[in-house]
Each structure stands twice: as structure tokens, then as C-alpha cells.
Design an enzyme around this catalytic site. Structure first.
Site, PDB file in Angstrom:
ATOM      1  N   LYS A 115    -109.943 -19.470 -15.922  1.00  0.00           N
ATOM      2  CA  LYS A 115    -110.630 -20.761 -15.954  1.00  0.00           C
ATOM      3  C   LYS A 115    -111.060 -21.142 -17.377  1.00  0.00           C
ATOM      4  O   LYS A 115    -111.144 -22.324 -17.711  1.00  0.00           O
ATOM      5  CB  LYS A 115    -111.862 -20.732 -15.050  1.00  0.00           C
ATOM      6  CG  LYS A 115    -111.582 -20.397 -13.583  1.00  0.00           C
ATOM      7  CD  LYS A 115    -110.828 -21.494 -12.878  1.00  0.00           C
ATOM      8  CE  LYS A 115    -110.729 -21.292 -11.378  1.00  0.00           C
ATOM      9  NZ  LYS A 115    -109.874 -20.176 -10.941  1.00  0.00           N
TER      10      LYS A 115
HETATM   11  C1  LIG Z   1    -108.976 -20.080  -9.985  1.00  0.00           C
HETATM   12  C2  LIG Z   1    -108.204 -18.832  -9.842  1.00  0.00           C
HETATM   13  C3  LIG Z   1    -106.924 -18.819  -9.245  1.00  0.00           C
HETATM   14  C4  LIG Z   1    -106.298 -20.064  -8.643  1.00  0.00           C
HETATM   15  O1  LIG Z   1    -105.907 -20.992  -9.617  1.00  0.00           O
HETATM   16  P1  LIG Z   1    -105.506 -22.501  -9.178  1.00  0.00           P
HETATM   17  O2  LIG Z   1    -105.238 -23.207 -10.445  1.00  0.00           O
HETATM   18  O3  LIG Z   1    -106.702 -23.044  -8.446  1.00  0.00           O
HETATM   19  O4  LIG Z   1    -104.313 -22.400  -8.300  1.00  0.00           O
HETATM   20  C5  LIG Z   1    -106.238 -17.620  -9.190  1.00  0.00           C
HETATM   21  N1  LIG Z   1    -106.775 -16.482  -9.661  1.00  0.00           N
HETATM   22  C6  LIG Z   1    -108.008 -16.440 -10.218  1.00  0.00           C
HETATM   23  C7  LIG Z   1    -108.559 -15.140 -10.678  1.00  0.00           C
HETATM   24  C8  LIG Z   1    -108.762 -17.608 -10.344  1.00  0.00           C
HETATM   25  O5  LIG Z   1    -109.995 -17.566 -10.891  1.00  0.00           O
END
Ligand SMILES: *Cc1c(COP(=O)(O)O)cnc(C)c1O
Length: 488
Positions: A115
């Protein structure tokens, strides 16, 4: 770059908006989302001339190519946020784990999950815009564990923005909770909510749709924006690292220019995968994007059979909680891109009225030109973690879902890039359990793995346990609104 709406225009909003407008007010007509009206082409010249670029230079030139209405100085300062990653010169290491398979580690930022890749620069830009316009914004985030810490971290002490972060009490790992409740800045507010993530998220959605709540905020001169991946300001930064992975493979002589590759993306709200899709559309040589899920495998059904059905499912809690999602918001942007706004509105209306929709045969074929999908059970993930730990590579449970897809789909002649979306330190009890050791909490699991696997734990995680708690309020979901209004 201008932005139009996935479900068409309601005649009240503008028919197209700038990047700034799309990120400050991300909700579009009929409950739709903003998408770029067209995407620039990357072209071989662009790719060739960036083979040896730093990540920041590549990102800056990419953003210039997109022609967004943000000043160069702001863009540069936003990208300087990557200097705080583990290695400022190489914020996204690409690690080879098999002859024809590399892992792109997207988690080397301050909160140890992918993120940060988008939220770090995005937060800087949003706050600069709010400042320039002399407007006050409120960002509300419900989190299952990774979005919350990353949202707080990016807006910490930024002017003109306040953040309210809601996490399900008892529903996150210790590390994730501590990342939130130890954040110390006057513009950040964190609450635990009684109930699970779904309860928390639904309560927040109700609030965001409440005209009474919005009117009360407006009377305090506060506007609402969003920091989840419905905001295109996040997606734009999630296109860049796919280009970077490709160029790194060329630099490391794993591929040559124009060779196709596979991407494997552990998916929840589909923002990461959407970034890959846009990169492919802009001309990056990608054969296919392979989507992986846990037992909440609604995306597998959608991509393999064209069925999106919420009626016959209940969200199950898994060891990869960031993918415990059924309503995956960015699927809508793919629908728009492939089938247009009339069809997208029809399908999304069907989903909210009937809880389901079904693509036609031709539509399924179209989706499968770009995507394939599979899912892993918790047991399969743990086996994968143990297998690769033996080979000397430690991965988190989300990343572990990628291995099965890699083995199942990759035409072995093509190189595959797996995206690692979190560091193992955020999910250490699960990882320890996969390695045969049950630990009572994160602290014990972290130190056991550190010793027995000779891994290092970054300072930002290690020091969490000594920090003082700044936010200790646990509230009931029907009091979220009143709690917020007393604070902001
Ligand atoms: C947010 C997240 C995802 C999913 O990502 P998207 O862009 O919402 O598909 C997968 N793995 C982790 C560890 C995340 O924090």
C-alpha cells in the site's frame, strides 16, 4: 489526461474532470468511478531510454507522459517519499526465486505492505492540493490491516487533511494494530470497532452515503475524499512498478526488449492488477495477468466463468486477510474498459439489485485475453511458505498464493514476475505456524523466526512493542458518525 465515468454521466456532474478533481472528489455519477478517457502509449523509445533509470526518474517521466494537472515540483517532492524506503536507489528489489520466475518485493516502505507504493506519493499530492485550494479534507478508512497503517503514515502531520481510521477490534495482527494505535499526530484519529471487518466497512459505507452526515461535515467546512483504490490517485502510481519490473528484467539480462512476461498478482480490490492491465494496454509486453485469491475466490469465478455472484457466498476469514474481499471495486474499471459505460452500469446495477451478474460468452473470452485466475487454500499457502523457506526465501501468506498460479499457468518459456505485497513480519504467527511452530503472539513469532531462520526484522516493526499507545478507544459501529463529528 482527463477523466470520465464508468457508469456514464448524470447530467449534474461535469462530463469530464481533471486529475486533481478526480482525486479530491472520487465519487462519480450513479455510484461509478473515474477512469482516464485515454491512456498514452509507452512506446519502445520510452522503454529503451529508461532501462537504466532510477525508480524516481522513471516515475516522474511516466507521470509527465500522463499529462496530469500537478506541478512538477509537487510531483518531485511526492516521489521523494520513496527515499525513505529501505534502499532509496532501489525501492523495489526484484529477487530471482526460480530460473524463470522473479519476485518483485513491493513492501520495502514504512508500513511493510505494498500500500505504501501508491499511498506515500498520493498522500503528499492530495494534501498539497488541499493546501493550495485552502480546503479541509477528511479521509475515512476502514481497514483489515494494511490500508490503515499506510493511510495514517502518509497523512501524518500533513496540513489540511484529517484521517479517521477504523479497524475491527481483534481482527488484525498485533503488528498491524500497533502500527495504527501508536501513531502520534494531531490530525490522525484511530478507533477499534466492535465486530468484524465487514461490519466496520459496511458501517463506514452507510456513513459515506448519509446526506445528514455529509451536511454536518460541510457545515464545519470539511469535504470528504477517499484513500482506497476507488481513488485513481492510487492507481496511477500502481502502473509504474509494472514497467519498472519489466525494465529490471532487461537490465538483469533475464529477458530482452519485446519479450513477453507473465505477471502474478495477489488480488483483493483489484487495484494492483488494474495497474498491470493499464501498463499492458499502454504497450508493456505482458502476455497475461494471473490473478490469485484465497478461498474468497469470487475473482476466479469471474475470470474463468464470467459469473460474479455474491448470493451463494459468505466471506470466510483466511490467513491472507487483505484478500478477504467479495466486492472487488476495481473490477468495474475493467468492465468499463472492455465493454463501455452502458454495459458497465447495467452489470453493476444488476449486482446491487440481484447480488449477481453473468458475462456473455464473448465477454468472458475478452476478459480471458488479458487475465487468468486461480486460488489457494490456507493449507496450500502454508505448504508453499514452508517449501520456499527451505529454499531460503521467506514469503508472506498473500505472496504464497502466487506460486500455484505460476506453476499452473506460466508457459515455461516466458519469464514470470510475482508480486510480493507484504513482508512476512506483518503475519509472523501464520508464517511460524507454516514452519511448524505455534506462537502465542506476534512478538514471540517474530523472535522465533528471526532466530531460527536468521531473518532480520526492520526497526519500524521491532520498536512497535515499546511505543506508547496513543489511541485506545473501542467503539460500537452505530456510534462511528457521532464520534467523528466530535473530533473534526
Ligand atoms: C491490499 C493488499 C492486497 C490486495 O491488493 P488489491 O490492489 O486490493 O487487489 C494483497 N495483498 C496485501 C498484503 C495487501 O495489503
Amino acid at each position: 489526461m482527463r477523466f470520465i465515468e464508468t457508469r456514464g454521466n448524470d447530467g449534474i456532474r461535469s462530463t469530464s474532470v481533471t486529475f486533481s478533481e478526480a482525486i479530491l472528489s472520487p465519487s462519480a455519477s450513479f455510484g461509478g468511478l473515474y477512469i482516464p478517457s485515454e491512456l498514452p502509449k509507452l512506446g519502445e523509445d520510452f522503454l529503451h531510454s529508461h532501462i537504466n533509470s532510477s525508480y524516481k526518474d522513471l516515475a516522474f517521466d511516466f507521470l509527465k507522459l500522463c499529462d496530469i494537472d500537478i506541478d512538477d515540483t509537487i510531483l518531485k517532492e511526492a516521489l521523494n517519499r520513496y527515499d525513505a524506503f529501505d534502499d532509496a536507489l532501489n525501492p523495489i528489489p526484484l529477487v530471482s526465486i526460480e530460473e524463470n520466475c522473479s519476485v518483485s518485493e513491493l513492501y520495502h516502505g514504512p508500513t511493510r505492505a505494498f500500500k505504501d507504493m501508491a499511498l506515500q506519493p498520493f498522500g503528499y499530492i492530495l494534501s498539497s492540493l488541499a493546501n493550495k485550494r485552502d480546503e479541509q479534507y477528511l479521509i475515512m478508512a476502514a481497514t483489515s490491516g494494511d490500508t490503515g497503517p499506510a493511510t495514517l503514515e502518509t497523512f501524518k502531520n500533513q496540513s489540511n487533511v484529517q484521517v479517521v481510521c477504523l479497524y475491527p477490534d481483534g481482527g488484525t495482527s498485533d503488528v498491524q494494530r500497533l502500527q495504527m494505535v501508536t501513531e502520534d499526530a494531531s490530525n490522525l484519529h484511530v478507533f477499534g470497532v466492535e465486530g468484524n471487518f465487514d461490519d466496520t466497512q459496511n458501517a463506514l459505507k452507510d456513513l459515506l452515503a448519509s446526506s445528514d452526515f455529509i451536511a454536518k461535515l460541510n457545515s464545519k467546512n470539511i469535504k470528504l475524499s477517499a484513500a482506497n483504490s476507488v481513488n485513481f490517485g492510487r492507481i496511477i502510481f500502481q502502473i509504474i512498478y509494472h514497467i519498472h519490473s519489466y525494465l529490471t528484467l532487461i537490465r538483469n539480462s533475464k529477458i530482452t526488449m519485446n519479450d513477453k512476461i507473465y505477471l502474478v498478482v495477489p488480488s483483493g480490490n483489484f487495484g494492483n492488477a488494474l495497474g498491470g492491465y493499464y501498463a499492458k494496454k499502454m504497450g508493456l509486453p505482458i502476455e497475461k495477468i494471473l490473478i490469485t485469491s484465497n478461498q474468497n475466490n469470487i475473482l476466479t469465478d469471474w475470470i474463468c466463468n464470467g459469473e460474479y455472484n455474491l448470493n451463494n457466498r459468505e466471506l470466510v476469514q483466511t490467513i491472507s486477510p487483505a484478500m478477504d474481499i467479495l466486492k472487488s471495486s476495481n473490477v468495474e474499471r475493467i468492465l468499463f474498459d472492455m465493454f463501455g459505460n452502458t454495459r458497465t452500469k447495467e452489470l453493476m446495477d444488476g449486482l446491487s439489485t440481484n447480488g449477481t451478474y453473468q458475462l456473455t460468452k464473448n465477454e468472458i473470452q475478452r476478459v480471458r485475453e488479458d487475465f487468468d485466475a486461480s486460488y489457494s487454500t490456507d493449507d496450500e499457502c502454508k505448504e508453499t511458505i514452508a517449501l520456499y523457506a527451505k529454499k531460503g526465501y521467506l514469503m508472506d501468506p498473500h505472496t504464497a498464493t502466487c506460486i500455484k498460479a505460476y506453476e499452473q499457468f506460466s508457459d515455461k518459456k516466458l519469464h514470470t514476475v510475482i508480486y510480493s505485497t507484504a513482508e512476512w513480519t506483518k503475519f509472523s504467527p501464520t508464517v511460524a505456524s507454516a514452519l511448524g511452530k505455534e506462537c502465542k503472539d506476534d512478538k514471540e513469532a517474530l523472535s522465533w523466526i528471526k532466530e531460527s531462520m536468521s531473518q532480520s526484522v526492520p526497526n519500524v516493526v521491532d520498536t512497535l512493542f515499546e511505543k506508547s499507545i496513543k489511541h485506545n478507544k473501542i467503539i460500537q459501529k452505530d456510534t462511528i458518525g457521532e464520534n467523528i463529528l466530535t473530533l473534526v
